[in-house]
Enzyme design. Structure first.
Site, short mmCIF file in Angstrom:
data_model
loop_
_atom_site.label_atom_id
_atom_site.label_comp_id
_atom_site.label_asym_id
_atom_site.label_seq_id
_atom_site.Cartn_x
_atom_site.Cartn_y
_atom_site.Cartn_z
N CYS A 27 0.79 -1.24 0.00
CA CYS A 27 0.00 0.00 0.00
C CYS A 27 0.82 1.29 0.00
O CYS A 27 0.61 2.14 -0.87
CB CYS A 27 -0.93 0.01 1.21
SG CYS A 27 -2.28 -1.13 1.03
C1 UDX Z 1 -0.67 -0.07 5.68
C2 UDX Z 1 -1.59 0.80 6.56
O1 UDX Z 1 -1.13 0.75 7.93
C3 UDX Z 1 -3.04 0.35 6.45
O2 UDX Z 1 -3.87 1.23 7.19
C4 UDX Z 1 -3.46 0.36 4.97
O3 UDX Z 1 -4.77 -0.11 4.81
C5 UDX Z 1 -2.49 -0.51 4.15
O4 UDX Z 1 -1.15 -0.06 4.34
P1 UDX Z 1 0.47 -2.47 5.88
O5 UDX Z 1 1.03 -2.21 4.52
O6 UDX Z 1 -0.11 -3.79 6.20
O7 UDX Z 1 -0.68 -1.39 6.22
O8 UDX Z 1 1.69 -2.28 6.89
P2 UDX Z 1 2.06 -1.33 8.11
O9 UDX Z 1 2.07 -2.11 9.35
O10 UDX Z 1 1.26 -0.11 8.10
O11 UDX Z 1 3.60 -0.99 7.75
C6 UDX Z 1 3.95 -0.41 6.49
C7 UDX Z 1 5.45 -0.22 6.39
O12 UDX Z 1 5.88 0.83 7.24
C8 UDX Z 1 6.26 -1.46 6.81
O13 UDX Z 1 7.32 -1.65 5.88
C9 UDX Z 1 6.80 -1.08 8.17
O14 UDX Z 1 8.03 -1.71 8.47
C10 UDX Z 1 6.98 0.42 8.03
N1 UDX Z 1 6.96 1.14 9.31
C11 UDX Z 1 5.83 1.14 10.06
C12 UDX Z 1 8.07 1.85 9.73
O15 UDX Z 1 9.11 1.88 9.06
N2 UDX Z 1 8.00 2.55 10.92
C13 UDX Z 1 6.88 2.56 11.70
O16 UDX Z 1 6.89 3.21 12.75
C14 UDX Z 1 5.76 1.82 11.25
#
Ligand code: UDX
Length: 446
Positions: A273
């Site tokens: 996403c």
């Molecule tokens: C995300 C959104 O959270 C969700 O609301 C939407 O519907 C789809 O996209 P998702 O892709 O499942 O969900 O993963 P998420 O847990 O949000 O993490 C996304 C990325 O950000 C990951 O690569 C994660 O490692 C990174 N991340 C997350 C960080 O680098 N730092 C953080 O503090 C949080």
């Protein structure tokens, strides 16, 4: 009262919604992929997501879920139809809407044959105006019926996180209902308040389809911005002795206006996403003649973060890339999933290979076969972390799997050829590790 719900598209968004709604309603899943249809009818999820198998198999037993490739049969008896097909990135970051267009046309044709009112709910992430124009027109053109009279239309964005999708569906922070149509708003309000008993009505927000479409892009882009912001600050922190980005974001988060959640510096964001949606809104913005300065920088910063991790590894190895064994701990884009889409590991590994690395071992508890499909024999693979770090010259934490968090400095010292750890996800106690071995961490100044 139970409703009849059709869900078109049994990918992540569609199947989670279908399996959850089937706790209470009668759900028909529609997919052109016969393999998925068979698996769902056998009570099995076609992909891994916690709790999903259990929900599907319980729903099969109670007869509340059924999958088919015949859209007419599904629409014939439904009260709501949810469009949950993919909207992948196309060339230049634009959004490929062909599956939406096809789904809307198919639903339109099926609508032509029924004589009751249904609500069509568009859930796939799409640029503003897509629901009203592309979906609305395709439904009217193919059905010969009138939007707002014979059927209703809304855009209701999804905010599910992989690995937590069932929980997020059952206990959402908010439901955004994008529609101009009062009847549709009333019916969706009733559907969601009855289904999510804990959801207070002030968490259900009604707006136009266009605002709802932008809320979805804006939410993902804002979260991605927080991450890129944290990563940028982390690079500054790394240059200042005694500064730790974790303390900095914690201290910032004590201000109520700055939410401390989702503010972790690391190896960058990946997944299905964030990269797609930020690129999508950047492209959309330019079609409006608006230069998206901030969002463009968010993407640049994220791409830079992978090469920054590679820089740290190169420095730790004193440039001896070709002679060193590099253990990459974590391949999936985040823990508890085997999903490799836009995983930071791919960019970091690609960068290391370009700089001359010849002996990389990728370790992941879930995603080695998915990674192998992408990276082939450019690296070797293993799912056991102790084997992965054996005789390595550097170990790089790229995904914060629980298994890796339990590793101690002593384990690295005992097994590695040169005990050296790069913690790109900040899972270790930086002070303790620094004292005991060669240690580098994102945002940890020394
Ligand atoms: C995300 C959104 O959270 C969700 O609301 C939407 O519907 C789809 O996209 P998702 O892709 O499942 O969900 O993963 P998420 O847990 O949000 O993490 C996304 C990325 O950000 C990951 O690569 C994660 O490692 C990174 N991340 C997350 C960080 O680098 N730092 C953080 O503090 C949080």
């Amino acid at each position: 009262m139970s409703k009849n719900i059709a869900v078109v598209g049994t990918g992540y968004v569609g199947l989670v919604a279908a399996a959850c709604f089937a706790k209470r309603h009668n759900v028909t899943c529609v997919d052109i992929d016969e393999r998925k249809v068979e698996l769902i009818n056998a009570g099995v999820s076609p992909f891994f997501e916690p709790q999903l198998d259990e929900l599907i198999s319980a729903a099969r037993e109670s007869g509340r879920i059924f999958a088919t490739s015949n859209i007419n049969a599904a629409i014939e008896k439904c009260d709501f139809v949810f469009i949950c097909v993919g909207t992948p990135s196309a060339v230049g970051g634009s959004v490929d809407l062909r599956y939406i267009e096809q789904a809307a046309a198919d639903i339109g044709k099926a609508l032509a044959n029924i004589d009751h009112y249904i609500v069509v709910v568009q859930r796939s992430t799409v640029p503003p105006q897509t629901t009203r124009h592309l979906v609305g027109h395709a439904l009217e053109k193919n059905s010969g019926k009138e939007n707002g009279k014979d059927f209703g239309l809304a855009f209701v964005p999804e905010f599910l996180r992989e690995g937590n999708a069932v929980y997020d569906f059952l206990f959402p922070d908010r439901i955004v209902i994008g529609t101009d149509d009062d009847r549709v708003a009333r019916e969706l309000f009733a559907l969601y308040t009855q289904f999510n008993a804990e959801l207070s009505s002030d968490r259900i927000f009604r707006t136009t389809p266009e605002s709802a479409e932008l809320i979805k892009y804006a939410s993902n882009s804002f979260l991605a911005t927080k991450i890129s912001f944290a990563n940028e600050l982390a690079s500054i922190a790394e240059c200042i002795p005694c500064v730790d980005i974790r303390d900095v974001v914690f201290g910032m988060g004590l201000d109520n206006r700055i939410n401390p959640k989702f503010f972790g510096a690391g190896a960058g964001f990946g997944g299905s996403c964030f990269p797609k949606d930020v690129k999508g809104i950047v492209h959309f913005s330019r079609t409006l003649g608006i230069e998206p300065f901030i969002l463009d920088a968010v993407l640049k910063r994220n791409a830079f973060q992978a090469s920054h991790v590679a820089d740290i590894v190169e420095r730790a190895l004193d440039g001896r890339m070709a002679q060193s064994r590099i253990a990459i701990l974590g391949l999936s884009f985040k823990p508890d999933t085997s999903d490799m889409r836009e995983a930071p590991s791919l960019h970091i590994i690609g960068d290391l290979i370009e700089r001359g690395a010849k002996n990389i071992i990728g370790c992941d508890p879930q995603s080695t076969s998915e990674a192998r499909e992408i990276l082939g024999d450019r690296i070797s693979y293993c799912d056991n972390v102790l084997q992965a770090i054996e005789s390595a010259h550097v170990a790089v934490i790229v995904t914060e799997w629980r298994e890796f968090c339990a590793l101690t400095p002593e384990i690295f010292i005992e097994r590695m050829a040169k005990p050296c750890v790069v913690d790109a996800r900040r899972i270790f106690d930086a002070h303790e590790f620094s004292k005991k071995l060669e240690f580098y961490a994102i945002g940890f100044g020394k």
